[in-house]
Design a protein around this motif. Structure first.
Motif, PDB file in Angstrom:
ATOM      1  N   ILE A 152       0.664  -0.907   0.259  1.00 30.81           N
ATOM      2  CA  ILE A 152      -0.251   0.046  -0.138  1.00 30.81           C
ATOM      3  C   ILE A 152       0.628   1.100  -0.101  1.00 30.81           C
ATOM      4  CG2 ILE A 152      -1.997   1.111   1.660  1.00 30.81           C
ATOM      5  CD1 ILE A 152      -2.749  -1.303   2.494  1.00 30.81           C
ATOM      6  N   ASP A 153       1.179   2.176  -1.051  1.00 29.42           N
ATOM      7  CA  ASP A 153       1.224   3.505  -0.780  1.00 29.42           C
ATOM      8  C   ASP A 153       0.770   4.389  -0.172  1.00 29.42           C
ATOM      9  OD1 ASP A 153       3.046   5.521  -2.416  1.00 29.42           O
ATOM     10  OD2 ASP A 153       2.200   5.097  -3.550  1.00 29.42           O
ATOM     11  N   THR A 154       1.628   5.077   0.738  1.00 30.67           N
ATOM     12  CA  THR A 154       1.020   5.534   1.518  1.00 30.67           C
ATOM     13  C   THR A 154       1.946   7.246   1.287  1.00 30.67           C
ATOM     14  OG1 THR A 154       3.397   5.884   3.196  1.00 30.67           O
ATOM     15  CG2 THR A 154       1.791   3.990   3.516  1.00 30.67           C
ATOM     16  N   VAL A 155       2.309   7.649  -0.388  1.00 27.10           N
ATOM     17  CA  VAL A 155       2.656   8.751  -0.474  1.00 27.10           C
ATOM     18  C   VAL A 155       1.005   9.353  -0.346  1.00 27.10           C
ATOM     19  CG1 VAL A 155       3.439  10.755  -2.829  1.00 27.10           C
ATOM     20  CG2 VAL A 155       4.346   8.100  -2.199  1.00 27.10           C
ATOM     21  N   GLY A 156       1.156  10.979   0.279  1.00 17.68           N
ATOM     22  CA  GLY A 156       0.321  11.726   0.417  1.00 17.68           C
ATOM     23  C   GLY A 156      -0.959  11.167   1.527  1.00 17.68           C
ATOM     24  N   MET A 157      -0.745  10.918   2.168  1.00 25.28           N
ATOM     25  CA  MET A 157      -1.726  10.218   3.015  1.00 25.28           C
ATOM     26  C   MET A 157      -1.535  10.989   3.984  1.00 25.28           C
ATOM     27  SD  MET A 157      -2.166   6.035   3.875  1.00 25.28           S
ATOM     28  CE  MET A 157      -2.644   4.514   2.758  1.00 25.28           C
ATOM     29  N   GLU A 158      -2.061  11.512   5.146  1.00 22.07           N
ATOM     30  CA  GLU A 158      -1.489  12.546   6.378  1.00 22.07           C
ATOM     31  C   GLU A 158      -2.455  11.890   7.371  1.00 22.07           C
ATOM     32  OE1 GLU A 158      -4.765  16.193   5.349  1.00 22.07           O
ATOM     33  OE2 GLU A 158      -2.838  16.512   3.883  1.00 22.07           O
ATOM     34  N   LEU A 159      -1.669  11.268   8.295  1.00 21.49           N
ATOM     35  CA  LEU A 159      -1.936  10.984   9.996  1.00 21.49           C
ATOM     36  C   LEU A 159      -3.030  11.394  10.272  1.00 21.49           C
ATOM     37  CD1 LEU A 159       0.599  12.065  12.010  1.00 21.49           C
ATOM     38  CD2 LEU A 159       0.324   9.416  11.285  1.00 21.49           C
ATOM     39  N   SER A 160      -3.665  12.785  10.035  1.00 22.03           N
ATOM     40  CA  SER A 160      -4.758  13.077  11.071  1.00 22.03           C
ATOM     41  C   SER A 160      -6.593  12.709  10.163  1.00 22.03           C
ATOM     42  CB  SER A 160      -5.286  14.644  11.309  1.00 22.03           C
ATOM     43  OG  SER A 160      -5.202  15.586   9.683  1.00 22.03           O
ATOM     44  N   ARG A 161      -6.521  12.796   8.979  1.00 27.30           N
ATOM     45  CA  ARG A 161      -7.030  12.092   8.252  1.00 27.30           C
ATOM     46  C   ARG A 161      -7.045  10.701   7.599  1.00 27.30           C
ATOM     47  NH1 ARG A 161      -5.924  14.450   2.271  1.00 27.30           N
ATOM     48  NH2 ARG A 161      -5.334  12.677   2.343  1.00 27.30           N
ATOM     49  N   ASP A 162      -5.813  10.149   7.195  1.00 21.68           N
ATOM     50  CA  ASP A 162      -5.910   8.980   6.917  1.00 21.68           C
ATOM     51  C   ASP A 162      -5.654   7.242   7.482  1.00 21.68           C
ATOM     52  OD1 ASP A 162      -6.417   9.553   4.472  1.00 21.68           O
ATOM     53  OD2 ASP A 162      -4.261  10.730   4.564  1.00 21.68           O
ATOM     54  N   LYS A 163      -5.349   7.739   8.950  1.00 20.84           N
ATOM     55  CA  LYS A 163      -4.506   6.981   9.615  1.00 20.84           C
ATOM     56  C   LYS A 163      -5.557   5.421  10.079  1.00 20.84           C
ATOM     57  CE  LYS A 163      -2.951   7.671  14.391  1.00 20.84           C
ATOM     58  NZ  LYS A 163      -2.888   7.883  15.040  1.00 20.84           N
ATOM     59  N   ALA A 164      -6.648   6.427  10.676  1.00 21.67           N
ATOM     60  CA  ALA A 164      -7.332   5.026  11.819  1.00 21.67           C
ATOM     61  C   ALA A 164      -7.724   4.248  10.446  1.00 21.67           C
ATOM     62  CB  ALA A 164      -8.860   6.095  12.202  1.00 21.67           C
TER      63      ALA A 164
END
Length: 242
Positions: free
Chosen positions: A213-225
């Motif tokens: 799973i590519d994490t480029v562009g993910m943000e902690l607050s928005r995507d972590k959960a």
């Protein structure tokens, strides 16, 4: 009969763990003096893992959705049910990685000496320890080494519990460092060599690696959960399928 044979089988496991380390002790000391030689230590560790698994009568079968990219650092996450999970993960990845694991394993004779020198140890009862784990993991990833975390943070004690809830650490690190996360399902380790003393047997030991799973562009607050639960469901669905 099993109350006679299984204790012998357990003792044999620890013999297989310890003898190669004792024989290679001078070489392993040299390879763990510096983090620059870790890739060489990792090659020896993979050989050690193969000795244990095949020596126990296990037959590793690794099914891959896609090959791992050579030279790429990954965040490796898998379900956790057995001491053999460590050995199986070493066989699965040719790309060097370090384990993040509980400090209690450092107490195992012989094995614990090198576990302490090469892995990132966490004391789950100490908040300061958890921060130090993140700092060390960041440094190793900056050096181009992957990380392996069992995100359940423990072993399910009841047979009817397939997996425990996932903790955030692996997903936070993968997002912060924008490295791909590789979910892995260990299908037979619990059956082959569980923590229950009078259970276990030789046989097939299957693993399934899923699509990275590519994490480029993910943000902690928005995507972590969402990311965490998606990975958990991928592994859980694979376990329930088989």
């Amino acid at each position: 009969m099993r109350y006679i044979l299984l204790p012998i089988y357990r003792v044999w496991f620890y013999i297989l763990m310890g003898i190669p380390i004792i024989l290679l002790f001078p070489i392993l000391i040299i390879l763990t003096i510096s983090e620059k030689t870790y890739h060489l230590f990792f090659m020896v560790a993979r050989f050690w893992a193969a000795i244990i698994l095949y020596g126990m009568g296990f037959w590793p079968i690794i099914k891959r959705v896609e090959p791992m990219e050579k030279g790429q650092s990954y965040m490796l996450v898998a379900n956790h049910t057995s001491m053999t999970d460590i050995m199986m993960m070493l066989l699965i990845s040719k790309n060097p990685f370090v384990f993040v694991g509980k400090k209690e394993l450092a107490k195992i004779p012989v094995f614990g000496f090198f576990y302490k020198r090469t892995c990132i140890l966490v004391d789950r009862n100490n908040p300061r320890s958890r921060k130090e784990v993140f700092d060390r993991a960041r440094k190793r990833m900056q050096d181009g080494v992957g990380i392996c975390i069992f995100p359940e943070g423990g072993i399910p004690e009841e047979d009817d519990i397939v997996m425990l809830p996932f903790k955030d650490g692996a997903f936070r690190l993968a997002i912060e460092h924008q490295i791909p996360l590789l979910p892995i399902t260990l299908l037979d380790n619990r059956k082959r060599f569980p923590f229950e003393f009078f259970r276990g047997s030789p046989g097939k030991m299957r693993a399934q690696t899923h699509k990275a799973i590519d994490t480029v562009g993910m943000e902690l607050s928005r995507d972590k959960a969402r990311f965490r639960e998606s990975v958990k469901n991928t592994i859980l669905n694979s376990l329930e399928k088989y």
